[in-house]
Design a protein around this motif. Structure first.
Motif, PDB file in Angstrom:
ATOM      1  N   LYS A  91      -5.893   7.418  -1.933  1.00  0.00           N
ATOM      2  CA  LYS A  91      -5.062   7.109  -0.765  1.00  0.00           C
ATOM      3  C   LYS A  91      -5.298   5.680  -0.297  1.00  0.00           C
ATOM      4  O   LYS A  91      -4.360   4.949  -0.005  1.00  0.00           O
ATOM      5  CB  LYS A  91      -5.415   8.059   0.380  1.00  0.00           C
ATOM      6  CG  LYS A  91      -4.659   9.364   0.337  1.00  0.00           C
ATOM      7  CD  LYS A  91      -5.015  10.152   1.569  1.00  0.00           C
ATOM      8  CE  LYS A  91      -3.930  11.106   1.952  1.00  0.00           C
ATOM      9  NZ  LYS A  91      -4.154  11.663   3.280  1.00  0.00           N
ATOM     10  N   THR A  92      -6.570   5.296  -0.244  1.00  0.00           N
ATOM     11  CA  THR A  92      -6.893   3.954   0.219  1.00  0.00           C
ATOM     12  C   THR A  92      -6.292   2.909  -0.724  1.00  0.00           C
ATOM     13  O   THR A  92      -5.661   1.951  -0.283  1.00  0.00           O
ATOM     14  CB  THR A  92      -8.414   3.770   0.284  1.00  0.00           C
ATOM     15  OG1 THR A  92      -8.940   4.832   1.079  1.00  0.00           O
ATOM     16  CG2 THR A  92      -8.792   2.451   0.891  1.00  0.00           C
ATOM     17  N   ALA A  94      -3.848   3.330  -2.922  1.00  0.00           N
ATOM     18  CA  ALA A  94      -2.391   3.410  -3.030  1.00  0.00           C
ATOM     19  C   ALA A  94      -1.717   2.772  -1.827  1.00  0.00           C
ATOM     20  O   ALA A  94      -0.691   2.110  -1.956  1.00  0.00           O
ATOM     21  CB  ALA A  94      -1.951   4.867  -3.170  1.00  0.00           C
ATOM     22  N   ALA A  95      -2.293   2.956  -0.644  1.00  0.00           N
ATOM     23  CA  ALA A  95      -1.649   2.440   0.564  1.00  0.00           C
ATOM     24  C   ALA A  95      -1.660   0.919   0.597  1.00  0.00           C
ATOM     25  O   ALA A  95      -0.723   0.303   1.080  1.00  0.00           O
ATOM     26  CB  ALA A  95      -2.345   2.986   1.803  1.00  0.00           C
TER      27      ALA A  95
ATOM     28  N   GLU B  50      -0.950   7.113   8.643  1.00  0.00           N
ATOM     29  CA  GLU B  50      -0.771   6.724   7.244  1.00  0.00           C
ATOM     30  C   GLU B  50       0.704   6.715   6.832  1.00  0.00           C
ATOM     31  O   GLU B  50       1.103   5.948   5.968  1.00  0.00           O
ATOM     32  CB  GLU B  50      -1.550   7.698   6.352  1.00  0.00           C
ATOM     33  CG  GLU B  50      -1.676   7.217   4.931  1.00  0.00           C
ATOM     34  CD  GLU B  50      -2.466   8.172   4.067  1.00  0.00           C
ATOM     35  OE1 GLU B  50      -2.801   9.267   4.554  1.00  0.00           O
ATOM     36  OE2 GLU B  50      -2.728   7.833   2.918  1.00  0.00           O
ATOM     37  N   ARG B  55       3.302  -0.458   4.049  1.00  0.00           N
ATOM     38  CA  ARG B  55       2.481  -0.351   2.850  1.00  0.00           C
ATOM     39  C   ARG B  55       3.219  -0.948   1.664  1.00  0.00           C
ATOM     40  O   ARG B  55       4.443  -0.985   1.624  1.00  0.00           O
ATOM     41  CB  ARG B  55       2.061   1.087   2.600  1.00  0.00           C
ATOM     42  CG  ARG B  55       3.147   2.112   2.717  1.00  0.00           C
ATOM     43  CD  ARG B  55       2.509   3.503   2.879  1.00  0.00           C
ATOM     44  NE  ARG B  55       3.519   4.555   2.760  1.00  0.00           N
ATOM     45  CZ  ARG B  55       4.284   4.950   3.756  1.00  0.00           C
ATOM     46  NH1 ARG B  55       4.187   4.363   4.929  1.00  0.00           N
ATOM     47  NH2 ARG B  55       5.174   5.905   3.580  1.00  0.00           N
ATOM     48  N   ARG B 279      -3.797  10.249   7.561  1.00  0.00           N
ATOM     49  CA  ARG B 279      -4.775   9.501   8.340  1.00  0.00           C
ATOM     50  C   ARG B 279      -4.221   9.055   9.690  1.00  0.00           C
ATOM     51  O   ARG B 279      -3.198   8.386   9.756  1.00  0.00           O
ATOM     52  CB  ARG B 279      -5.221   8.284   7.543  1.00  0.00           C
ATOM     53  CG  ARG B 279      -5.879   8.711   6.257  1.00  0.00           C
ATOM     54  CD  ARG B 279      -6.157   7.540   5.380  1.00  0.00           C
ATOM     55  NE  ARG B 279      -6.977   7.964   4.253  1.00  0.00           N
ATOM     56  CZ  ARG B 279      -7.520   7.109   3.391  1.00  0.00           C
ATOM     57  NH1 ARG B 279      -7.316   5.823   3.541  1.00  0.00           N
ATOM     58  NH2 ARG B 279      -8.249   7.556   2.411  1.00  0.00           N
TER      59      ARG B 279
END
Lengths: 433, 313
Positions: A91-92, A94-95, B50, B55, B279
Motif C-alpha cells: 500500500k505504501t 503503491a500510493a 488513503e 496519488r 488509512r
C-alpha cells in the motif's frame, strides 16, 4: 559568501541527479505485444512473493528460473516479502508510485481493497488471465471486484478437520465427526478415555467462519447491504463454539499465541482434533504423533445445526500493479506462474492446492492431504468480495478472542463487532438483528 | 522598521559565517522535522484518507479530493464522539506515571547500592546495564515468550509451586501489569546510570560534614543526596515521561496487534488509525498533534515547576 554558494550548488546538483535517476523506465507498453508476439517482450519484472521463505519459496524460485529460461529477454527480480508485512508495504509503495513491484502475490482478502484504491490493473481479457473457465469457481470469485477480474488465482486453500487417528481408535470413536454435536461427543469421550484434549479452536477470527457458515450465516450480506455477524443465526453458531469450550470438549485457548499453542499440542498428540488448513500440515508432520503420516486424518469441517457445513476459501492471487512500467512482461509472468504445469509443480513441491481444474492431476491427488483438501474445497465458501473484506477480521478478532476465552458474552461481543464495522468500515450497511 | 532591517543586515554582515555554518542543520531540521510536522497539522484539519489523497500510480496521477473540515476532527475526538480518546488517555497516563515512578525509584535504589565501595562493582554495573543494551523489540519478544500461558517459563514456575497457570497476556488487567513490568525492566538501567552519574557529582565533603554533625543516614539521604540529584532527576524524569508516553514497541509487540484494544496507549492507537484498513490520515494526524500538545503542555509546566523550586531555595 562564495563558499556558501558553492555548498548550495553542490546540494542542488545532488538533488537533481537523484530525481533524474528515478525517471528511467524502459520497454513499457500496454500489453498488446504479450498477446501477439510474446517472444519479443523484453525487460524486467519485479515480483513480491509472500510465501514462507524457508518452506515454500525455493519451489517458487525454481519456477521463476524456468520462466527466465522460456523468456530469455525478460529478467525477474525476485523479492520475498514476509506475509504479515506485505499488505502495508505494498500500500505504501503503491500510493506513492515508488518502489512498488510489477507483480504481487496478494492474499484473496486484500485483492478487492487494492482494486478499489486503484492500485491494480484490471486483468479481464488480458493475456495474463488464460482460459478463465478452467479456474475453480471459488478462487476466481475471490479475485473479482465489481465484475472485473483483478487477480489470477495462484493457490487456494480451505479449512478442514484434522484428527489423530490413534487417539480416535483408543477412545473407540470409529469415524470422524460430521457435526459440531458429534465433535463434542467424540471430544468428551476421547478426553475421558485417553486424557488427551478434544478439539482445538483457534481464537483467531478466521477460524470462526465455519461456525457462521454452519448456521447458513456470514459476517456480512453484501447483496442486501446488511451486517449479519450479530444476527440470531450467527450468534447460534458462535454459541456452539463457546459451548465446546464451556463443556470441556475444547481447551480454553490462550489469548495470545493461542493458535500456535494448539498446533504444538496437536503435533505432540496432546490434542485429538484441530481445525486448520493445508499450510499447517507440513509442520504437523514434524511432530512426534505423526512420525507415521498415516496417523493424520483429514475430513471436511463439521456442520452446524442446519446440517450444512462450510469453510472459507483462502489463498493467493497474482495481481499486476496498475503503475507497472512493463505490462507485457508482467502479464506473461503472471500467466506462466498460474499455468497448469506450474501449478502442478508447485502443488507437488510445496503441498499447496492448485486453482486450475486441469491441474488436479493424478500426481497431485495421489497425496492424501491434497486429495482430502480438494474434497473439502467442494464445500468451501467464498468470502465477501468487498474492499473492506480483509479488514473485517481486525475488529472481530478482538471480540472473538474474548468470547472464546470466556471473558465476554457472545451477544455483547457480536453486537460490539457489528457496531464497530458500521461506524468505521461499512457506513452504508444496516445491522441485521 | 528600517532600523530592524539595518540591524539584521549588519548582523548578517558580521556573522555571515555563523549563518553559513548553521544553514545545513536548519535545512535538515526543516526537511526532517518541520515539513512532516506542518503536513501533520494541515492533514488534521482535513478529511484525508488513503482513498482521497493525490496519488501517482504509474502514469496516472489521481487528483486529491479531500477537503478541509476545520476543527471537526478535534471536536470529534475531544467531545468523545469518536469514543476512544479518553479511555486511552486515562490508561496512557496511568501507564506513564507507574512506569516512570518505578523506573526512578528502582534506578535510584540500584544507583545508591552501586555507588558504595564493594567488590566486583564494575561487573555489577555491566550486568545491570545489559537490559538497556538489548534492542527493545528483542527484549519484548523474549518477554512475550516467557509470559506465554502454556509454554512460558513464568507459568512453568508457578505450576512447579503448585499454583494455577496465569493468562498473563489474555486478561485486560494482567496485560497492563505485564506491559508495565517489561517496560520497567527495559527502562531502569538508563535511570540507574544517569542517577549514578549524579551521585558521583555530589561532593564527598558534604556527606562527611553531615556525618560529623551527627545526621542519620536517612537525614543525609533526604538533605544531601536528594537535593544534590535535583538537576539530574528533573531531566531524566522529563525524558522518561516523554519516552514512556510514546513507548510504542512494548505495547504493540508484547500484547499483540489484535486482541489488545484496552491496553493500547495513544500512540499505538494513532498507528492503528494510520495503518489499518483504508488509512485514516486525518484521524491519525489529529491524534499525533494532540499527543504532541499534551507533552508540550506537560513539559512547559514541569520546567516551570522546577525553576520555581529553584527560586524558593
Amino acid at each position: 559568501m562564495r563558499r556558501g554558494i558553492s555548498v548550495a550548488a553542490v546540494v542542488g546538483v545532488l538533488a537533481l541527479t537523484a530525481t533524474a535517476c528515478g525517471g528511467d523506465g524502459g520497454g513499457g507498453n500496454d500489453g498488446a505485444k504479450a498477446a501477439s508476439d510474446p517472444g519479443s517482450v523484453s525487460g524486467t519484472v519485479t515480483w513480491w512473493d509472500t510465501s514462507d521463505a524457508t518452506n515454500e519459496a525455493p519451489a517458487f524460485k525454481k519456477l521463476v528460473s524456468a520462466f527466465e529460461q522460456k523468456y530469455p529477454k525478460i529478467k525477474v527480480e525476485y523479492v520475498n516479502v514476509p506475509f504479515d508485512q506485505a499488505q502495508q508495504k505494498f500500500k505504501t509503495a503503491a500510493a506513492t508510485g515508488k518502489g512498488a513491484p510489477d507483480v504481487l502475490r496478494s492474499d484473496v482478502g486484500w485483492t478487492p481493497g487494492f482494486a478499489q484504491l486503484g492500485y491494480l490493473k484490471d486483468l479481464t481479457g488480458t493475456p495474463a488471465l488464460d482460459k478463465p473457465e478452467d479456474f475453480l469457481e471459488g478462487p476466481l470469485k475471490n479475485a473479482a471486484y465489481q465484475g472485473k477480474t483483478y487477480g489470477v488465482p495462484q493457490v487456494t486453500d480451505t479449512l478442514g478437520l484434522l484428527y489423530n487417528k490413534e487417539l480416535f481408535r483408543k477412545a473407540g470413536v470409529d469415524k470422524p465427526p460430521a457435526t459440531w454435536q458429534e465433535v463434542k461427543d467424540a471430544a468428551l469421550k476421547i478426553k475421558e478415555k485417553t486424557g488427551a484434549e478434544g478439539i482445538g479452536l483457534s481464537p483467531d477470527s478466521y477460524y470462526s467462519l465455519p461456525f457462521l457458515y454452519g448456521e447458513k450465516s456470514d459476517m456480512v450480506d453484501v447483496a442486501k447491504k446488511k451486517i449479519t455477524i450479530s444476527s440470531a443465526a450467527s450468534r447460534k453458531g458462535i454459541e456452539t463454539a463457546v459451548d465446546l469450550v464451556k463443556s470441556g470438549a475444547a481447551p480454553k485457548p490462550a489469548g495470545t499465541d493461542g493458535y500456535n499453542a494448539l498446533k504444538t499440542d496437536f503435533k505432540n498428540g496432546k490434542l485429538a482434533m484441530l481445525l486448520d488448513g493445508p499450510w499447517a500440515t507440513k509442520e504437523i508432520f514434524g511432530g512426534d504423533a505423526y512420525k507415521s503420516k498415516d496417523n493424520l486424518g483429514i475430513s471436511a469441517v463439521p456442520a452446524g445445526s442446519t446440517g450444512t457445513a462450510g469453510a472459507p476459501v483462502g489463498g493467493h492471487n497474482l495481481v499486476v500493479y496498475a503503475g507497472s512500467k512493463n505490462f507485457d512482461a508482467s502479464y506473461l509472468f503472471t500467466r506462466f506462474m498460474t499455468d497448469t504445469a506450474q501449478q502442478e509443480q508447485a502443488s507437488t513441491g510445496v503441498g499447496v492446492l492448485p486453482t486450475r481444474k486441469s491441474a488436479y492431476t493424478k500426481d497431485v491427488l495421489a497425496d492424501p492431504v491434497r486429495s482430502a483438501y480438494h474434497q473439502a474445497l467442494s464445500k468451501a465458501h467464498p468470502r465477501p468480495a468487498i474492499p473492506q473484506g480483509g479488514d473485517l477480521f481486525t475488529d472481530w478478532l478482538q471480540h472473538y478472542t474474548k468470547i472464546l476465552t470466556l471473558k465476554e458474552e457472545p451477544k455483547a461481543g457480536l453486537d460490539a463487532t457489528a457496531k464497530a464495522w458500521q461506524s468505521a468500515l461499512l457506513k452504508d450497511y444496516g445491522i441485521e438483528e | 522598521m528600517a532600523t530592524v532591517v539595518t540591524t539584521v543586515r549588519r548582523s548578517f554582515g558580521t556573522h555571515w559565517y555563523a549563518w553559513a555554518m548553521v544553514l545545513p542543520v536548519v535545512i535538515v531540521l526543516a526537511v526532517l522535522v518541520g515539513y512532516p510536522l506542518g503536513k501533520g497539522v494541515y492533514l488534521s484539519f482535513t478529511d484525508a484518507n488513503e482513498a482521497n489523497v493525490a496519488r501517482t500510480i504509474g502514469v496516472n496521477h489521481i487528483e486529491a479530493t479531500y477537503k478541509s473540515v476545520g476543527l471537526d476532527n478535534y471536536w470529534k475526538v475531544l467531545s468523545g464522539q469518536e469514543g476512544h480518546f479518553y479511555s486511552r488517555l486515562g490508561w496512557t497516563v496511568v501507564w506513564t506515571a507507574s512506569c516512570v515512578f518505578l523506573h526512578y525509584t528502582l534506578g535510584l535504589g540500584l544507583a545508591l547500592l552501586l555507588n558504595r565501595p564493594m567488590r566486583f562493582r564494575a561487573l555489577y554495573r555491566v550486568l545491570l546495564i545489559l537490559p538497556w543494551a538489548v534492542p527493545a523489540f528483542v527484549a519484548t519478544f523474549s518477554w512475550r515468550l516467557m509470559f506465554n500461558e502454556k509454554y512460558g517459563v513464568l507459568n512453568a514456575f508457578l505450576t512447579k509451586l503448585g499454583m494455577d497457570p496465569v493468562d498473563w497476556l489474555g486478561d485486560a488487567t494482567l496485560q497492563k501489569v505485564s506491559a508495565v513490568a517489561v517496560n520497567v525492566w527495559l527502562g531502569v538501567p538508563f535511570m540507574m546510570v544517569a542517577i549514578l552519574g549524579g551521585l558521583q557529582s555530589i561532593p564527598r565533603e558534604l556527606h562527611e560534614a553531615a556525618e560529623m554533625d551527627g545526621a542519620t543516614p536517612w537525614q543525609r539521604f533526604r538533605h544531601v543526596t536528594l537535593p544534590g540529584l535535583k538537576s539530574v532527576s528533573g531531566t531524566v524524569i522529563l525524558l522518561g515521561v516523554i519516552w514512556t508516553f510514546n513507548m510504542f514497541q512494548v505495547i504493540y509487540l508484547l500484547i499483540g496487534q489484535g486482541a489488545s484494544s484496552e491496553s493500547e496507549i495513544l500512540v499505538t492507537y494513532a498507528y492503528r488509525l494510520a495503518f489499518q484498513g483504508v488509512r485514516d490520515y486525518a484521524g491519525s494526524a489529529t491524534y499525533g498533534i494532540l499527543i504532541l500538545s499534551l507533552l508540550l503542555v506537560f513539559a512547559v509546566f514541569y520546567r516551570r515547576m522546577l525553576t520555581r523550586q529553584e527560586a524558593v531555595r
